[in-house]
Design a protein around this motif. Structure first.
Motif, mmCIF file in Angstrom:
data_model
loop_
_atom_site.group_PDB
_atom_site.id
_atom_site.type_symbol
_atom_site.label_atom_id
_atom_site.label_comp_id
_atom_site.label_asym_id
_atom_site.label_seq_id
_atom_site.Cartn_x
_atom_site.Cartn_y
_atom_site.Cartn_z
ATOM 1 N N CYS A 185 0.836 -1.209 0.000
ATOM 2 C CA CYS A 185 0.000 0.000 0.000
ATOM 3 C C CYS A 185 0.869 1.257 0.000
ATOM 4 N N ASN A 186 1.952 1.236 0.767
ATOM 5 C CA ASN A 186 2.867 2.388 0.751
ATOM 6 C C ASN A 186 3.486 2.564 -0.634
ATOM 7 N N GLY A 187 3.868 1.423 -1.263
ATOM 8 C CA GLY A 187 4.440 1.503 -2.597
ATOM 9 C C GLY A 187 3.446 2.041 -3.614
ATOM 10 N N LEU A 188 2.186 1.576 -3.494
ATOM 11 C CA LEU A 188 1.158 2.062 -4.410
ATOM 12 C C LEU A 188 0.902 3.553 -4.205
ATOM 13 N N ASP A 194 4.021 9.952 -6.989
ATOM 14 C CA ASP A 194 5.044 10.318 -7.975
ATOM 15 C C ASP A 194 4.417 10.584 -9.332
ATOM 16 N N ARG A 195 3.477 9.696 -9.714
ATOM 17 C CA ARG A 195 2.836 9.881 -11.022
ATOM 18 C C ARG A 195 2.025 11.168 -11.045
ATOM 19 N N GLU A 196 1.314 11.441 -9.961
ATOM 20 C CA GLU A 196 0.529 12.674 -9.880
ATOM 21 C C GLU A 196 1.444 13.892 -9.986
ATOM 22 N N ARG A 197 2.566 13.845 -9.301
ATOM 23 C CA ARG A 197 3.491 14.983 -9.322
ATOM 24 C C ARG A 197 4.033 15.221 -10.737
ATOM 25 N N VAL A 198 4.415 14.165 -11.445
ATOM 26 C CA VAL A 198 4.956 14.299 -12.801
ATOM 27 C C VAL A 198 3.895 14.830 -13.766
ATOM 28 N N LEU A 199 2.683 14.223 -13.680
ATOM 29 C CA LEU A 199 1.630 14.613 -14.615
ATOM 30 C C LEU A 199 1.153 16.038 -14.363
ATOM 31 N N LEU A 200 1.010 16.412 -13.105
ATOM 32 C CA LEU A 200 0.595 17.782 -12.807
ATOM 33 C C LEU A 200 1.664 18.780 -13.252
ATOM 34 N N ALA A 201 2.936 18.390 -13.102
ATOM 35 C CA ALA A 201 4.006 19.274 -13.582
ATOM 36 C C ALA A 201 3.924 19.451 -15.095
ATOM 37 N N ARG A 202 3.635 18.334 -15.819
ATOM 38 C CA ARG A 202 3.492 18.435 -17.271
ATOM 39 C C ARG A 202 2.311 19.313 -17.663
ATOM 40 N N LEU A 203 1.187 19.184 -16.936
ATOM 41 C CA LEU A 203 0.029 20.037 -17.213
ATOM 42 C C LEU A 203 0.334 21.497 -16.915
ATOM 43 N N ARG A 204 1.132 21.746 -15.889
ATOM 44 C CA ARG A 204 1.519 23.132 -15.603
ATOM 45 C C ARG A 204 2.368 23.696 -16.738
ATOM 46 N N GLU A 205 3.237 22.848 -17.307
ATOM 47 C CA GLU A 205 4.030 23.294 -18.464
ATOM 48 C C GLU A 205 3.118 23.658 -19.638
ATOM 49 N N LEU A 206 2.083 22.831 -19.898
ATOM 50 C CA LEU A 206 1.139 23.144 -20.967
ATOM 51 C C LEU A 206 0.383 24.429 -20.676
ATOM 52 N N ASP A 207 -0.022 24.608 -19.411
ATOM 53 C CA ASP A 207 -0.690 25.855 -19.033
ATOM 54 C C ASP A 207 0.205 27.059 -19.330
ATOM 55 N N ILE A 276 -2.638 18.218 -25.821
ATOM 56 C CA ILE A 276 -3.635 17.993 -24.767
ATOM 57 C C ILE A 276 -4.480 16.769 -25.091
ATOM 58 N N TRP A 277 -4.844 16.655 -26.403
ATOM 59 C CA TRP A 277 -5.667 15.510 -26.802
ATOM 60 C C TRP A 277 -4.925 14.194 -26.571
ATOM 61 N N ASP A 278 -3.631 14.215 -26.801
ATOM 62 C CA ASP A 278 -2.827 12.996 -26.633
ATOM 63 C C ASP A 278 -2.332 12.805 -25.200
ATOM 64 N N PHE A 279 -2.715 13.688 -24.289
ATOM 65 C CA PHE A 279 -2.192 13.620 -22.916
ATOM 66 C C PHE A 279 -2.514 12.288 -22.222
ATOM 67 N N PRO A 280 -3.734 11.705 -22.388
ATOM 68 C CA PRO A 280 -3.973 10.385 -21.755
ATOM 69 C C PRO A 280 -2.929 9.351 -22.138
ATOM 70 N N GLY A 281 -2.427 9.417 -23.391
ATOM 71 C CA GLY A 281 -1.360 8.487 -23.770
ATOM 72 C C GLY A 281 -0.075 8.775 -23.043
ATOM 73 N N GLU A 282 0.189 10.073 -22.830
ATOM 74 C CA GLU A 282 1.379 10.443 -22.061
ATOM 75 C C GLU A 282 1.198 10.103 -20.591
ATOM 76 N N ASN A 283 -0.068 10.128 -20.156
ATOM 77 C CA ASN A 283 -0.376 9.806 -18.750
ATOM 78 C C ASN A 283 0.100 8.394 -18.418
ATOM 79 N N LYS A 284 -0.387 7.382 -19.156
ATOM 80 C CA LYS A 284 0.024 5.982 -19.007
ATOM 81 C C LYS A 284 -0.096 5.485 -17.565
ATOM 82 N N LEU A 285 -1.099 5.998 -16.845
ATOM 83 C CA LEU A 285 -1.260 5.578 -15.456
ATOM 84 C C LEU A 285 -1.607 4.096 -15.371
#
Length: 489
Positions: A185-188, A194-207, A276-285
């Motif tokens: 659970c800690n690993g998850l 980590d994934r949230e931090r990376v993706l939000l940083a990428r969205l901030r770059e797009l903003d 932005i349209w391709d962002f879900p592919g970049e997400n890869k969650l």
């Protein structure tokens, strides 16, 4: 029972109420109560102004102690009577009814009787034996049952110890599962964070890029608007001039007015929209979660296997004569020289291999072997009944479930051989036997990676199998080493 009560009453009458023992030099007070002379003297002391009876609290003006010699004599007689009764042999107890020695024992009524009782109507048809004989018989019966009870107690204590060991084993497993749950659970959570931090940083770059593009277009529009405003002001001023001045350089003015400025549609950023349209592919969650769960499953299997670690030793009676074992039977290597050893039936005579001392007919068992930088080795389990003489064929149909390193390639010795891909070269290999599940699994302890699992139906006794590989001119001289398995954190 009446005799016991009477004896108790006599004892009570001959007992001092202060020391609670038989009277010693009894004296009588004015109130009639009797006490030991020493007891009442100690109770009154030397300077008491009034003297009172400790038993009834009656006061007397002076010490008046009358020795009671007859009571003292009675006490001595009672003491001698009790001493005589205590020292009288058990077989000489007297029948209260006939005043004869109780030398016989009635089996039916389970009471000692005298010879007169034996002839009485009450016991005439009963089985009667001498008291000593009855005591001996019952003593032997009691001893026999006592021995059986002691054996049962030992069995119960053995069961208790076995359950305590089983309970400790199960508690270790639940503790391991608890650690796995917390770790997973800690690993998850860490993965998601980590994934949230990376993706939000990428969205901030797009903003930031969208805002920057908007600001650039807004600046261009402001410049065009300012130029048009200046031209409008100029033309408005031109219209207010007199005819001569109006006509002065009028073509140039009209020409500039006709140019105006081209009007553009609302700005579009197709490349940003595509990003932005391709962002879900970049997400890869989902892909990241699947990879994490696969790694989690492998780690869980490895840690659970380690929870069944056993202390393994090597069996010298099965070792090929070329093999050299350490004194603690934890290391083995090919010594190049054949030793003079008895050719017993258990010994492998052609293959540089041997077995572990432990045999398994059920349960789960795990052990680890350090292979280091050896260029050839094989590990696994085999049936205890495998052939030890002549050629050894490592295959499940011949009773072997093993994997090896040979000619630089790792493989599971199925029929045909199954190559085992290796990401990190193992320096230590774990072997896990789950007898009831019919599985033999191998792990690369170096990177905690699952290598291969055999699945089969097991029967009989299985033994750990070790092959050192041939030491060709010192190229494979390193030993195989049985390693202690550390407790999982």
């Amino acid at each position: 029972m009446a005799g016991v009560d009477l004896a108790g009453s006599i004892r009570e009458e001959l007992t001092c109420s202060l020391c609670l023992d038989y009277f010693t030099d009894p004296v009588t007070l004015d109130c009639g109560h009797n006490l030991c002379c020493a007891c009442i003297s100690q109770c009154w002391g030397e300077s008491e102004p009034n003297f009172c009876c400790p038993q009834c609290r009656d006061t007397a003006p002076q010490r008046n102690l009358q020795p009671s010699r007859q009571l003292g004599n009675v006490v001595q007689l009672e003491k001698r009577r009790r001493l005589q009764a205590e020292n009288q042999p058990e077989g000489q107890r007297m029948c209260k009814r006939h005043h004869e020695a109780l030398k016989l024992f009635c089996e039916e009524d389970e009471v000692p009787i005298c010879v007169v009782c034996d002839r009485s109507r009450a016991h005439r048809n009963h089985t009667v034996v001498p008291v000593k004989e009855a005591a001996q018989d019952y003593r032997e019966q009691i001893r026999s049952r006592l021995e059986r009870l002691r054996e049962q107690r030992e069995e119960l204590q053995g069961l208790k110890r076995a359950w305590e060991q089983e309970s400790e084993r199960l508690l270790r497993q639940t503790e391991l599962e608890r650690q796995l749950v917390v770790s997973e659970c800690n690993g998850l959570r860490q993965l998601l964070d980590d994934r949230e931090r990376v993706l939000l940083a990428r969205l901030r770059e797009l903003d930031a890029e969208i805002v920057s593009r908007g600001q650039e277009n807004a600046a261009c529009l402001r410049d065009e608007t300012a130029r048009l405003s200046a031209l409008i002001t100029e033309l408005e001023g031109k219209c207010q001039l007199s005819v001569p001045k109006l006509l002065q350089d009028v073509r140039s003015t009209v020409s500039r007015a006709e140019e105006g400025t081209p009007l553009h549609a609302a700005p579009k950023f197709p490349e940003l929209e595509k990003t932005i349209w391709d962002f879900p592919g970049e997400n890869k969650l989902q892909e990241a979660l699947m990879g994490f769960l696969e790694g989690l499953l492998a780690e869980r299997e490895f840690r659970r296997a380690r929870g069944h670690a056993v202390d393994m030793t090597l069996d010298p009676d099965t070792a090929n004569p070329y093999l050299i074992l350490s004194e603690d039977r934890k290391r083995v290597k090919d010594g190049d020289i054949q030793q003079d050893l008895p050719d017993n039936p258990e010994r492998f005579d052609t293959c540089a291999c041997l077995l572990g001392c432990e045999g398994f007919t059920g349960g789960r068992h795990y052990w680890e072997v350090e292979v280091g930088d050896k260029t050839a080795w094989a590990l696994g389990v085999c049936r205890e009944s495998v052939r030890r003489k002549g050629e050894v064929i490592l295959a499940p149909e011949d009773g072997y479930w093993t994997m090896w390193l040979q000619d630089g390639e790792y493989g599971a010795l199925t029929s045909p051989l199954t190559p085992v891909p290796i990401c990190v070269q193992p320096t230590r290999v774990g072997v896990f036997l789950d007898y009831e599940a019919g599985k033999v699994s191998f792990y690369n302890v170096t990177d905690r990676f699952h290598l291969f699992t055999f699945t089969d139906d097991f029967s009989g006794t299985l033994r750990p199998y070790f092959y050192t590989g041939v030491n060709e001119e010192g190229t494979n001289a390193a030993p195989l080493i049985l390693c202690p398995v550390p407790a999982e954190p």
